[in-house]
Motif scaffolding. Structure first.
Motif, mmCIF file in Angstrom:
data_model
loop_
_atom_site.group_PDB
_atom_site.id
_atom_site.type_symbol
_atom_site.label_atom_id
_atom_site.label_comp_id
_atom_site.label_asym_id
_atom_site.label_seq_id
_atom_site.Cartn_x
_atom_site.Cartn_y
_atom_site.Cartn_z
ATOM 1 N N PHE A 159 0.831 -1.203 0.000
ATOM 2 C CA PHE A 159 0.000 0.000 0.000
ATOM 3 C C PHE A 159 0.869 1.256 0.000
ATOM 4 C CE2 PHE A 159 -2.767 3.213 1.975
ATOM 5 C CZ PHE A 159 -3.901 3.073 1.197
ATOM 6 N N GLY A 160 1.878 1.299 0.853
ATOM 7 C CA GLY A 160 2.781 2.444 0.910
ATOM 8 C C GLY A 160 3.569 2.610 -0.373
ATOM 9 N N GLY A 161 4.064 1.489 -0.914
ATOM 10 C CA GLY A 161 4.799 1.548 -2.176
ATOM 11 C C GLY A 161 3.929 2.040 -3.313
ATOM 12 N N ALA A 162 2.685 1.577 -3.346
ATOM 13 C CA ALA A 162 1.756 2.021 -4.391
ATOM 14 C C ALA A 162 1.453 3.515 -4.253
ATOM 15 C CB ALA A 162 0.460 1.214 -4.328
ATOM 16 N N ALA A 163 1.298 3.993 -3.017
ATOM 17 C CA ALA A 163 1.041 5.423 -2.802
ATOM 18 C C ALA A 163 2.232 6.256 -3.260
ATOM 19 C CB ALA A 163 0.744 5.688 -1.326
ATOM 20 N N GLY A 164 3.443 5.819 -2.924
ATOM 21 C CA GLY A 164 4.640 6.535 -3.375
ATOM 22 C C GLY A 164 4.761 6.539 -4.886
ATOM 23 N N LEU A 165 4.449 5.415 -5.507
ATOM 24 C CA LEU A 165 4.495 5.318 -6.962
ATOM 25 C C LEU A 165 3.450 6.233 -7.607
ATOM 26 C CD1 LEU A 165 5.776 3.925 -9.412
ATOM 27 C CD2 LEU A 165 4.052 2.138 -9.176
ATOM 28 N N LEU A 166 2.277 6.318 -7.003
ATOM 29 C CA LEU A 166 1.244 7.222 -7.531
ATOM 30 C C LEU A 166 1.688 8.676 -7.464
ATOM 31 C CD1 LEU A 166 -2.066 5.618 -6.230
ATOM 32 C CD2 LEU A 166 -1.291 5.797 -8.595
ATOM 33 N N VAL A 167 2.417 9.041 -6.409
ATOM 34 C CA VAL A 167 2.935 10.404 -6.305
ATOM 35 C C VAL A 167 3.903 10.672 -7.457
ATOM 36 C CG1 VAL A 167 4.403 11.937 -4.920
ATOM 37 C CG2 VAL A 167 2.592 10.628 -3.828
ATOM 38 N N VAL A 168 4.782 9.713 -7.719
ATOM 39 C CA VAL A 168 5.738 9.866 -8.822
ATOM 40 C C VAL A 168 5.001 10.000 -10.158
ATOM 41 C CG1 VAL A 168 7.559 8.706 -10.134
ATOM 42 C CG2 VAL A 168 7.630 8.698 -7.639
ATOM 43 N N LEU A 169 4.041 9.123 -10.405
ATOM 44 C CA LEU A 169 3.290 9.165 -11.664
ATOM 45 C C LEU A 169 2.498 10.459 -11.796
ATOM 46 C CD1 LEU A 169 2.036 5.474 -11.891
ATOM 47 C CD2 LEU A 169 3.890 6.559 -13.174
ATOM 48 N N PHE A 170 1.901 10.925 -10.704
ATOM 49 C CA PHE A 170 1.156 12.185 -10.722
ATOM 50 C C PHE A 170 2.070 13.344 -11.112
ATOM 51 C CE2 PHE A 170 -0.022 16.040 -8.317
ATOM 52 C CZ PHE A 170 -1.253 16.310 -8.890
ATOM 53 N N ASN A 171 3.220 13.384 -10.502
ATOM 54 C CA ASN A 171 4.123 14.505 -10.755
ATOM 55 C C ASN A 171 4.740 14.463 -12.153
ATOM 56 O OD1 ASN A 171 3.873 15.900 -8.250
ATOM 57 N ND2 ASN A 171 4.871 14.140 -7.338
ATOM 58 N N ILE A 172 5.076 13.275 -12.627
ATOM 59 C CA ILE A 172 5.585 13.165 -13.994
ATOM 60 C C ILE A 172 4.484 13.537 -14.989
ATOM 61 C CG2 ILE A 172 6.408 11.546 -15.756
ATOM 62 C CD1 ILE A 172 8.024 10.155 -13.561
ATOM 63 N N SER A 173 3.246 13.156 -14.692
ATOM 64 C CA SER A 173 2.128 13.500 -15.575
ATOM 65 C C SER A 173 1.931 15.003 -15.654
ATOM 66 C CB SER A 173 0.836 12.842 -15.080
ATOM 67 O OG SER A 173 0.948 11.452 -15.094
ATOM 68 N N ILE A 174 1.967 15.680 -14.502
ATOM 69 C CA ILE A 174 1.800 17.139 -14.492
ATOM 70 C C ILE A 174 2.944 17.806 -15.257
ATOM 71 C CG2 ILE A 174 1.805 19.196 -13.003
ATOM 72 C CD1 ILE A 174 -0.809 17.662 -12.921
ATOM 73 N N ALA A 175 4.170 17.359 -14.993
ATOM 74 C CA ALA A 175 5.326 17.947 -15.681
ATOM 75 C C ALA A 175 5.258 17.676 -17.184
ATOM 76 C CB ALA A 175 6.625 17.398 -15.096
ATOM 77 N N GLY B 97 1.875 3.631 4.344
ATOM 78 C CA GLY B 97 2.109 2.290 4.881
ATOM 79 C C GLY B 97 1.759 2.213 6.360
ATOM 80 N N LEU B 98 2.152 3.241 7.113
ATOM 81 C CA LEU B 98 1.783 3.295 8.534
ATOM 82 C C LEU B 98 0.266 3.381 8.703
ATOM 83 C CD1 LEU B 98 4.496 5.725 9.951
ATOM 84 C CD2 LEU B 98 4.204 3.312 10.553
ATOM 85 N N PHE B 99 -0.356 4.192 7.862
ATOM 86 C CA PHE B 99 -1.814 4.305 7.912
ATOM 87 C C PHE B 99 -2.475 2.955 7.669
ATOM 88 C CE2 PHE B 99 -5.595 4.572 5.204
ATOM 89 C CZ PHE B 99 -6.499 5.046 6.143
ATOM 90 N N ARG B 100 -2.007 2.216 6.650
ATOM 91 C CA ARG B 100 -2.595 0.912 6.335
ATOM 92 C C ARG B 100 -2.358 -0.074 7.478
ATOM 93 N NH1 ARG B 100 -6.640 -1.350 4.962
ATOM 94 N NH2 ARG B 100 -6.760 0.023 3.189
ATOM 95 N N TYR B 101 -1.164 -0.041 8.060
ATOM 96 C CA TYR B 101 -0.869 -0.924 9.198
ATOM 97 C C TYR B 101 -1.804 -0.610 10.359
ATOM 98 C CZ TYR B 101 1.541 -3.242 12.996
ATOM 99 O OH TYR B 101 1.822 -4.046 14.067
ATOM 100 N N HIS B 102 -2.003 0.680 10.619
ATOM 101 C CA HIS B 102 -2.903 1.072 11.709
ATOM 102 C C HIS B 102 -4.333 0.640 11.426
ATOM 103 C CE1 HIS B 102 -4.805 4.332 14.382
ATOM 104 N NE2 HIS B 102 -4.387 3.349 15.145
ATOM 105 N N ARG B 103 -4.748 0.814 10.206
ATOM 106 C CA ARG B 103 -6.109 0.404 9.844
ATOM 107 C C ARG B 103 -6.273 -1.113 9.979
ATOM 108 N NH1 ARG B 103 -9.552 3.249 5.397
ATOM 109 N NH2 ARG B 103 -11.175 3.446 6.937
ATOM 110 N N ASN B 104 -5.236 -1.869 9.617
ATOM 111 C CA ASN B 104 -5.294 -3.320 9.780
ATOM 112 C C ASN B 104 -5.302 -3.716 11.250
ATOM 113 O OD1 ASN B 104 -5.155 -3.558 7.006
ATOM 114 N ND2 ASN B 104 -3.028 -4.215 6.964
ATOM 115 N N LEU B 105 -4.631 -2.929 12.080
ATOM 116 C CA LEU B 105 -4.493 -3.238 13.502
ATOM 117 C C LEU B 105 -5.827 -3.145 14.218
ATOM 118 C CD1 LEU B 105 -2.408 -3.830 15.773
ATOM 119 C CD2 LEU B 105 -2.243 -1.357 16.085
ATOM 120 N N ILE B 106 -6.587 -2.127 13.912
ATOM 121 C CA ILE B 106 -7.878 -1.948 14.572
ATOM 122 C C ILE B 106 -8.962 -1.840 13.514
ATOM 123 C CG2 ILE B 106 -6.880 -0.810 16.580
ATOM 124 C CD1 ILE B 106 -7.906 1.829 15.485
#
Length: 166
Positions: free
Chosen positions: A17-33, A66-75
């Motif tokens: 989940f964290g890796g996908a979010a980071g990758l989406l940030v990269v793709l978003f920024n390359i798309s805008i540029a 990733g921390l957010f997803r871990y927390h959501r999985n925890l509770i």
């Protein structure tokens, strides 16, 4: 299971989940540029021209998500504080990366003074905005990590973690 269910299960993994979010940030920024520059190659060059920030911002967003997803999985209860911290950090970082490329949009729309003023402001304070974005991400990650530690200690003592008083 269907393909959609498989993806949902896969995204429950905090690392993916964290890796996908980071990758989406990269793709978003390359798309805008790329959109601002008129070609993918030029957009990619503009994206890479931002130095260390190119790596730090997607990494910070990925860690926080990733921390957010871990927390959501925890509770399985109310994690609204984590959601707000995650959204604030991601939005701030996206704005910061957008600031890197927005001044190129003024090349496309020279008649619109608002875009010119905004792009020159964001270009002038680009590094400051990026540092603020990274700071917000780190604060959000610290907040989520604190919530994880608190909820893990509650779970370890056998109390219900789903009724939160903070």
């Amino acid at each position: 299971m269907t393909g959609k269910q498989n993806i949902r299960e896969l995204l429950k993994n905090p690392f993916i989940f964290g890796g996908a979010a980071g990758l989406l940030v990269v793709l978003f920024n390359i798309s805008i540029a790329s959109l601002a520059e008129g070609s993918f190659e030029k957009g990619y060059e503009v994206f890479l021209a931002n130095g260390i920030f190119v790596y730090l911002i997607p990494l910070a967003v990925g860690v926080q998500m990733g921390l957010f997803r871990y927390h959501r999985n925890l509770i399985n209860g109310n994690v609204s504080g984590s959601e707000k911290a995650g959204m604030a950090g991601s939005a701030t970082s996206s704005l910061a990366m957008l600031a890197c490329c927005l001044h190129h949009v003024s090349d496309l729309l020279p008649a619109v003074s608002f875009i010119l003023a905004t792009s020159s402001f964001l270009t002038e304070y680009k590094d400051t905005i990026i540092i603020i974005g990274l700071s917000v991400n780190m604060a959000g990650s610290a907040y989520i990590a604190r919530a994880i530690l608190k909820d893990r200690s509650i779970i370890a003592t056998g109390k219900s973690c789903c009724v939160r008083g903070d």
